[in-house]
Write a protein that holds these residues in place. Structure first.
Motif, PDB file in Angstrom:
ATOM      1  N   PRO A  40     -16.058  50.560   3.296  1.00  0.00           N
ATOM      2  CA  PRO A  40     -17.392  51.032   2.923  1.00  0.00           C
ATOM      3  C   PRO A  40     -18.079  50.123   1.901  1.00  0.00           C
ATOM      4  CG  PRO A  40     -15.788  52.827   2.878  1.00  0.00           C
ATOM      5  CD  PRO A  40     -15.015  51.563   3.017  1.00  0.00           C
ATOM      6  N   PHE A  41     -17.314  49.240   1.249  1.00  0.00           N
ATOM      7  CA  PHE A  41     -17.875  48.367   0.216  1.00  0.00           C
ATOM      8  C   PHE A  41     -18.216  46.977   0.753  1.00  0.00           C
ATOM      9  CE2 PHE A  41     -14.871  51.381  -1.619  1.00  0.00           C
ATOM     10  CZ  PHE A  41     -15.700  52.057  -2.497  1.00  0.00           C
ATOM     11  N   GLY A  42     -17.673  46.651   1.929  1.00  0.00           N
ATOM     12  CA  GLY A  42     -17.918  45.347   2.518  1.00  0.00           C
ATOM     13  C   GLY A  42     -16.696  44.867   3.281  1.00  0.00           C
ATOM     14  N   ARG A  43     -16.832  43.790   3.999  1.00  0.00           N
ATOM     15  CA  ARG A  43     -15.702  43.194   4.707  1.00  0.00           C
ATOM     16  C   ARG A  43     -14.970  42.284   3.721  1.00  0.00           C
ATOM     17  NH1 ARG A  43     -13.522  42.784   9.617  1.00  0.00           N
ATOM     18  NH2 ARG A  43     -12.713  40.793  10.416  1.00  0.00           N
ATOM     19  N   LEU A  44     -13.665  42.509   3.573  1.00  0.00           N
ATOM     20  CA  LEU A  44     -12.935  41.859   2.492  1.00  0.00           C
ATOM     21  C   LEU A  44     -11.590  41.319   2.950  1.00  0.00           C
ATOM     22  CD1 LEU A  44     -10.546  44.078   1.510  1.00  0.00           C
ATOM     23  CD2 LEU A  44     -12.569  45.272   0.724  1.00  0.00           C
ATOM     24  N   ALA A  45     -11.042  40.442   2.119  1.00  0.00           N
ATOM     25  CA  ALA A  45      -9.704  39.896   2.354  1.00  0.00           C
ATOM     26  C   ALA A  45      -9.105  39.509   1.013  1.00  0.00           C
ATOM     27  CB  ALA A  45      -9.769  38.674   3.272  1.00  0.00           C
ATOM     28  N   ALA A  46      -7.776  39.629   0.928  1.00  0.00           N
ATOM     29  CA  ALA A  46      -7.027  39.210  -0.256  1.00  0.00           C
ATOM     30  C   ALA A  46      -6.311  37.910   0.063  1.00  0.00           C
ATOM     31  CB  ALA A  46      -6.028  40.288  -0.667  1.00  0.00           C
ATOM     32  N   LEU A  47      -6.428  36.934  -0.826  1.00  0.00           N
ATOM     33  CA  LEU A  47      -5.911  35.601  -0.577  1.00  0.00           C
ATOM     34  C   LEU A  47      -5.067  35.103  -1.751  1.00  0.00           C
ATOM     35  CD1 LEU A  47      -9.319  34.086   0.594  1.00  0.00           C
ATOM     36  CD2 LEU A  47      -7.414  34.661   2.115  1.00  0.00           C
ATOM     37  N   THR A  48      -4.260  34.102  -1.470  1.00  0.00           N
ATOM     38  CA  THR A  48      -3.559  33.350  -2.506  1.00  0.00           C
ATOM     39  C   THR A  48      -3.888  31.888  -2.295  1.00  0.00           C
ATOM     40  OG1 THR A  48      -1.737  34.943  -2.564  1.00  0.00           O
ATOM     41  CG2 THR A  48      -1.330  32.787  -3.550  1.00  0.00           C
ATOM     42  N   ASP A  49      -4.348  31.215  -3.351  1.00  0.00           N
ATOM     43  CA  ASP A  49      -4.708  29.812  -3.192  1.00  0.00           C
ATOM     44  C   ASP A  49      -3.456  28.937  -3.150  1.00  0.00           C
ATOM     45  OD1 ASP A  49      -3.877  28.971  -5.791  1.00  0.00           O
ATOM     46  OD2 ASP A  49      -5.828  29.339  -6.653  1.00  0.00           O
ATOM     47  N   PRO A  50      -3.581  27.656  -2.814  1.00  0.00           N
ATOM     48  CA  PRO A  50      -2.390  26.812  -2.657  1.00  0.00           C
ATOM     49  C   PRO A  50      -1.549  26.648  -3.926  1.00  0.00           C
ATOM     50  CG  PRO A  50      -4.277  25.810  -1.585  1.00  0.00           C
ATOM     51  CD  PRO A  50      -4.798  26.957  -2.376  1.00  0.00           C
ATOM     52  N   GLN A  51      -2.135  26.919  -5.089  1.00  0.00           N
ATOM     53  CA  GLN A  51      -1.374  26.811  -6.330  1.00  0.00           C
ATOM     54  C   GLN A  51      -0.815  28.152  -6.797  1.00  0.00           C
ATOM     55  OE1 GLN A  51      -2.763  23.758  -9.225  1.00  0.00           O
ATOM     56  NE2 GLN A  51      -4.621  23.672  -7.970  1.00  0.00           N
ATOM     57  N   GLY A  52      -1.061  29.207  -6.006  1.00  0.00           N
ATOM     58  CA  GLY A  52      -0.424  30.492  -6.272  1.00  0.00           C
ATOM     59  C   GLY A  52      -1.268  31.549  -6.936  1.00  0.00           C
ATOM     60  N   ALA A  53      -2.552  31.294  -7.184  1.00  0.00           N
ATOM     61  CA  ALA A  53      -3.416  32.291  -7.813  1.00  0.00           C
ATOM     62  C   ALA A  53      -3.971  33.251  -6.761  1.00  0.00           C
ATOM     63  CB  ALA A  53      -4.565  31.609  -8.555  1.00  0.00           C
ATOM     64  N   ASN A  54      -3.893  34.546  -7.054  1.00  0.00           N
ATOM     65  CA  ASN A  54      -4.411  35.576  -6.162  1.00  0.00           C
ATOM     66  C   ASN A  54      -5.880  35.854  -6.462  1.00  0.00           C
ATOM     67  OD1 ASN A  54      -1.845  36.056  -4.968  1.00  0.00           O
ATOM     68  ND2 ASN A  54      -1.282  37.376  -6.690  1.00  0.00           N
ATOM     69  N   PHE A  55      -6.651  36.117  -5.418  1.00  0.00           N
ATOM     70  CA  PHE A  55      -8.038  36.531  -5.558  1.00  0.00           C
ATOM     71  C   PHE A  55      -8.471  37.180  -4.256  1.00  0.00           C
ATOM     72  CE2 PHE A  55      -8.272  32.510  -3.437  1.00  0.00           C
ATOM     73  CZ  PHE A  55      -9.448  32.484  -2.719  1.00  0.00           C
ATOM     74  N   SER A  56      -9.634  37.787  -4.272  1.00  0.00           N
ATOM     75  CA  SER A  56     -10.161  38.404  -3.059  1.00  0.00           C
ATOM     76  C   SER A  56     -11.583  37.939  -2.809  1.00  0.00           C
ATOM     77  CB  SER A  56     -10.129  39.935  -3.177  1.00  0.00           C
ATOM     78  OG  SER A  56      -8.800  40.421  -3.134  1.00  0.00           O
ATOM     79  N   VAL A  57     -11.987  38.006  -1.540  1.00  0.00           N
ATOM     80  CA  VAL A  57     -13.357  37.695  -1.159  1.00  0.00           C
ATOM     81  C   VAL A  57     -13.945  38.905  -0.450  1.00  0.00           C
ATOM     82  CG1 VAL A  57     -13.029  35.205  -1.010  1.00  0.00           C
ATOM     83  CG2 VAL A  57     -12.573  36.617   1.008  1.00  0.00           C
ATOM     84  N   ILE A  58     -15.253  39.099  -0.604  1.00  0.00           N
ATOM     85  CA  ILE A  58     -15.897  40.245   0.022  1.00  0.00           C
ATOM     86  C   ILE A  58     -17.322  39.896   0.417  1.00  0.00           C
ATOM     87  CG2 ILE A  58     -16.574  41.165  -2.249  1.00  0.00           C
ATOM     88  CD1 ILE A  58     -16.251  44.004  -0.991  1.00  0.00           C
ATOM     89  N   ASP A  59     -17.680  40.294   1.631  1.00  0.00           N
ATOM     90  CA  ASP A  59     -19.050  40.195   2.127  1.00  0.00           C
ATOM     91  C   ASP A  59     -19.655  41.586   1.976  1.00  0.00           C
ATOM     92  OD1 ASP A  59     -21.406  40.157   3.548  1.00  0.00           O
ATOM     93  OD2 ASP A  59     -20.483  39.724   5.487  1.00  0.00           O
ATOM     94  N   VAL A  60     -20.482  41.777   0.942  1.00  0.00           N
ATOM     95  CA  VAL A  60     -20.993  43.112   0.629  1.00  0.00           C
ATOM     96  C   VAL A  60     -22.107  43.542   1.569  1.00  0.00           C
ATOM     97  CG1 VAL A  60     -20.339  42.944  -1.797  1.00  0.00           C
ATOM     98  CG2 VAL A  60     -22.608  42.171  -1.079  1.00  0.00           C
ATOM     99  N   THR A  61     -22.555  42.650   2.451  1.00  0.00           N
ATOM    100  CA  THR A  61     -23.624  43.008   3.392  1.00  0.00           C
ATOM    101  C   THR A  61     -23.073  43.625   4.668  1.00  0.00           C
ATOM    102  OG1 THR A  61     -23.677  40.864   4.523  1.00  0.00           O
ATOM    103  CG2 THR A  61     -24.993  41.087   2.510  1.00  0.00           C
ATOM    104  N   THR A  62     -21.757  43.548   4.874  1.00  0.00           N
ATOM    105  CA  THR A  62     -21.135  44.066   6.092  1.00  0.00           C
ATOM    106  C   THR A  62     -20.246  45.247   5.723  1.00  0.00           C
ATOM    107  OG1 THR A  62     -21.133  41.837   7.038  1.00  0.00           O
ATOM    108  CG2 THR A  62     -19.723  43.469   8.105  1.00  0.00           C
TER     109      THR A  62
END
Length: 265
Positions: A231-253
């Motif tokens: 309900p908040f947007g299309r999202l995904a949880a990722l880990t970058d190549p150096q090991g840091a976690n973060f998420s991305v979200i498209d709030v329009t979808t």
């Protein structure tokens, strides 16, 4: 820019052993450009989205090498006073309050359940110049295995009002300031490997979640969840190549009904 209420997320940065690799990854994934490296401040390098400062990357100082992770900073009118409340509420100060030139003052802390965060008292650098637009910070959640400790600490230090999401499948709280939601808290389940410590998961806005995920995986990132509709947007949880976690979200979808929230006991 209006002064942010105390406890409002106001900045994010991360330490990376390879700053150039971090720039090569986050530039295409989040659409960032990068400013000049501030050698007098340990190699601090700001990231920009459409010309607005939205985050920073920095190499670790000697003795601070460890797992890269994004650090969320919460606004404070007085870092010293906030640090005092952090101690009183059972938190641990990892970096005592200090001035950063005329940019502002900061401290780093660990809340009692283990998640690390920062406090920022703005000076000439007030924090995010943009939020909730492509490339910029959007939201953050404290992931913890001991939610009772985190909840008590955060409400005591920052005066949040806690609301419980009415969903039997998850243990989730939303913290409000003046009626506005500013931070989430999620109980970590057995789905998280035991070696993953509590942390603050930072969400960055993207115009297309699937495209951001593709750009991340092409550059060595790992998908931990999603892409998925919410309900908040299309999202995904990722880990970058150096090991840091973060998420991305498209709030329009967005998809589905917003969850109901009730005052937490």
């Amino acid at each position: 820019m209006a002064v942010r209420p105390e406890g409002t997320p106001c900045w994010a940065d991360a330490m990376f052993p390879d700053i150039e690799a971090a720039k090569r990854f986050y530039g295409p994934v989040l659409g960032w450009t990068f400013g000049e490296t501030a050698t007098e401040f340990g190699g601090y390098t700001q990231a920009y989205a459409d010309g607005k400062a939205v985050a920073a990357v920095v190499p670790p100082a000697p003795g601070q090498e460890g797992q890269p992770q994004w650090c969320l900073y919460l606004a404070s009118p007085d870092a010293e006073a906030t640090a005092g409340r952090i101690r009183e509420a059972g938190g641990e100060l990892l970096l005592e309050p200090m001035r950063v030139g005329d940019f502002g003052a900061m401290c780093l802390a660990r809340e009692p359940s283990g998640a690390v965060f920062g406090v920022w008292q703005g000076g000439t650098h007030e924090g995010f110049e943009a939020v909730a637009v492509p490339g910029a910070y959007c939201w953050a959640e404290v992931f913890t295995r001991e939610p009772e400790k985190a909840d008590a600490f955060l409400t005591a230090v920052f005066g949040y009002t806690a609301k419980r999401i009415e969903d039997d499948a998850i243990d989730f709280r939303v913290f409000d300031l003046g009626g506005d939601p500013v931070l989430g808290r999620m109980r970590m389940t057995d789905d998280f490997p035991a070696e993953v410590p509590p942390y603050v998961n930072v969400y960055f806005t993207v115009p297309d979640c699937d495209a951001a995920v593709a750009a991340a995986t092409e550059r060595g990132g790992v998908v931990r969840f999603g892409p998925a509709d919410s309900p908040f947007g299309r999202l995904a949880a990722l880990t970058d190549p150096q090991g840091a976690n973060f998420s991305v979200i498209d709030v329009t979808t967005r998809s589905g009904e917003m969850p109901r929230a009730a005052e937490a006991p």
